[in-house]
Scaffold this active site. Structure first.
Site, PDB file in Angstrom:
ATOM      1  N   ARG A 194       3.119   3.134 -14.268  1.00 44.77           N
ATOM      2  CA  ARG A 194       3.527   2.646 -12.958  1.00 44.77           C
ATOM      3  C   ARG A 194       2.303   2.254 -12.117  1.00 44.77           C
ATOM      4  NH1 ARG A 194       8.743   2.523 -10.262  1.00 44.77           N
ATOM      5  NH2 ARG A 194       8.239   1.848  -8.179  1.00 44.77           N
ATOM      6  N   ASN A 239       9.802  -4.070   5.240  1.00 45.08           N
ATOM      7  CA  ASN A 239      10.947  -3.956   4.349  1.00 45.08           C
ATOM      8  C   ASN A 239      12.216  -3.929   5.189  1.00 45.08           C
ATOM      9  OD1 ASN A 239      12.523  -3.526   2.060  1.00 45.08           O
ATOM     10  ND2 ASN A 239      12.138  -1.326   1.987  1.00 45.08           N
ATOM     11  N   THR A 240      13.267  -4.494   4.652  1.00 40.88           N
ATOM     12  CA  THR A 240      14.552  -4.425   5.334  1.00 40.88           C
ATOM     13  C   THR A 240      15.486  -3.509   4.564  1.00 40.88           C
ATOM     14  OG1 THR A 240      16.449  -5.680   6.129  1.00 40.88           O
ATOM     15  CG2 THR A 240      15.242  -6.629   4.274  1.00 40.88           C
ATOM     16  N   HIS A 241      16.166  -2.628   5.322  1.00 45.27           N
ATOM     17  CA  HIS A 241      17.028  -1.602   4.722  1.00 45.27           C
ATOM     18  C   HIS A 241      18.428  -1.713   5.351  1.00 45.27           C
ATOM     19  CE1 HIS A 241      18.393   2.091   2.995  1.00 45.27           C
ATOM     20  NE2 HIS A 241      18.610   2.620   4.183  1.00 45.27           N
ATOM     21  N   GLY A 295       6.726   6.696   2.226  1.00 46.75           N
ATOM     22  CA  GLY A 295       8.024   7.325   2.034  1.00 46.75           C
ATOM     23  C   GLY A 295       9.109   6.317   1.655  1.00 46.75           C
ATOM     24  N   ASP A 343      11.986   4.430   3.007  1.00 42.82           N
ATOM     25  CA  ASP A 343      12.627   3.944   4.240  1.00 42.82           C
ATOM     26  C   ASP A 343      12.257   4.792   5.457  1.00 42.82           C
ATOM     27  OD1 ASP A 343      13.874   1.958   2.660  1.00 42.82           O
ATOM     28  OD2 ASP A 343      15.520   3.313   2.173  1.00 42.82           O
TER      29      ASP A 343
HETATM   30  C1  GRF Z   1      19.908  -6.204   1.468  1.00 38.86           C
HETATM   31  O1  GRF Z   1      20.983  -5.631   2.162  1.00 38.86           O
HETATM   32  C2  GRF Z   1      18.727  -5.294   1.428  1.00 38.86           C
HETATM   33  O2  GRF Z   1      18.502  -4.631   2.611  1.00 38.86           O
HETATM   34  C3  GRF Z   1      19.144  -4.350   0.343  1.00 38.86           C
HETATM   35  O3  GRF Z   1      19.706  -5.171  -0.655  1.00 38.86           O
HETATM   36  C4  GRF Z   1      20.228  -6.332  -0.021  1.00 38.86           C
HETATM   37  C5  GRF Z   1      19.554  -7.524  -0.639  1.00 38.86           C
HETATM   38  O4  GRF Z   1      20.280  -8.694  -0.391  1.00 38.86           O
HETATM   39  N1  GRF Z   1      18.053  -3.527  -0.113  1.00 38.86           N
HETATM   40  P1  GRF Z   1      19.718 -10.130  -0.787  1.00 38.86           P
HETATM   41  O5  GRF Z   1      19.116 -10.020  -2.193  1.00 38.86           O
HETATM   42  O6  GRF Z   1      18.693 -10.519   0.224  1.00 38.86           O
HETATM   43  O7  GRF Z   1      20.911 -11.013  -0.771  1.00 38.86           O
END
Ligand code: GRF
Length: 205
Positions: A70, A112-114, A148, A150
Site C-alpha cells: 500500500r 474530499n466530498t462525503h 482520519g 472523513d
Molecule cells: C458521492 O456521493 C461521494 O460523496 C461518495 O460517492 C459518491 C460518488 O458519486 N463517496 P459520483 O461518482 O461523483 O457520481
C-alpha cells in the site's frame, strides 16, 4: 493561489463521476477560475474515466493490487499526481484513503466530498447509515483531508431532508444533487479566493 491563471485541479474518482462532471462543466466558463488538468482512478473501466476522456482530459489509473505494498501505491500515486503540478486535489467519490506521503506532499491541498453531515456517519456507507439511524436531515460535507476517515476540517456542508419513503438509493441521489452544487461552489471559491485552514477552522480567502 494566483488569480492570473486557472487553478490546476487533479480529480480522483472511483465510480460514476457525476461530481467530476459537474466540476468539468463548471470549468468550461473561464470566470470559474479552475481547470481540470488530470483525472486519476484506483480502478479501470469506470464512467468517471470515460467522462474525463470525452472531455479531452488526461487520465491515469493506479490500482492498489498492482503494487507490492500500500505504501508503494501511495508513493506512486503521489508522484503521478505531483507531475501535474496541481494547486488543488479533489477526491470526488475516490474510494481509497490516501496515505501520509500524499498528504505531506500536498498539505492542505486535498479536499474530499462525503455524502453525510460530518462528523456523523463517516465511511463508505454514509447514506445507508443515516437512513438506518432514522435521522430527519442529512447531507454532504466537503472537507480538507487529514489522516482520519472523513475527519478533516470542514469547508462546506449542505443539508438534505430525509423523506419517509426514502430508500438508500433515492436518498443518496438527492444528496448527490446537493453535493455537486456544494462542490462546484466551493471549488470555485477556493480557486478564485483561496482557502486558509487554522486548526479546524476553514475560511475562503
Ligand atoms: C458521492 O456521493 C461521494 O460523496 C461518495 O460517492 C459518491 C460518488 O458519486 N463517496 P459520483 O461518482 O461523483 O457520481
Amino acid at each position: 493561489m494566483p488569480a492570473s491563471r486557472p487553478t490546476r485541479l487533479v480529480v480522483l474518482v472511483s465510480g460514476a463521476g457525476t461530481n467530476l462532471q459537474a466540476v468539468i462543466d463548471a470549468c468550461a466558463d473561464p470566470a470559474y477560475g479552475a481547470t481540470v488538468v488530470a483525472v486519476g482512478a484506483d480502478r479501470d473501466g469506470i464512467e468517471g474515466l470515460a467522462r474525463a476522456e470525452r472531455a479531452g482530459i488526461p487520465t491515469f489509473v493506479r490500482r492498489v493490487g498492482d503494487f507490492t505494498s500500500r505504501g508503494h501505491w501511495d508513493l506512486t500515486l503521489t508522484d503521478t499526481v505531483g507531475a501535474f503540478e496541481p494547486d488543488l486535489i479533489v477526491l470526488a467519490g475516490f474510494m481509497k484513503l490516501v496515505g501520509t506521503p500524499f498528504l505531506e506532499r500536498f498539505t492542505a491541498k486535498v479536499v474530499n466530498t462525503h455524502p453525510a453531515l460530518c462528523p456523523s456517519f463517516p465511511g463508505t456507507s454514509g447514506p445507508a447509515d443515516a437512513l438506518a439511524y432514522g435521522v430527519k436531515v442529512t447531507g454532504a460535507t466537503l472537507f480538507v483531508v487529514d489522516e482520519g476517515v472523513d475527519t478533516g476540517p470542514i469547508i462546506a456542508q449542505t443539508v438534505v431532508e430525509v423523506a419517509d419513503d426514502d430508500d438508500v438509493e433515492s436518498l443518496h441521489e438527492r444528496i448527490k444533487t446537493a453535493e455537486r452544487a456544494m462542490l462546484v461552489d466551493s471549488v470555485g471559491r477556493i480557486a478564485r479566493e483561496g482557502m486558509t485552514v487554522f486548526g479546524r477552522q476553514v475560511r475562503f480567502g
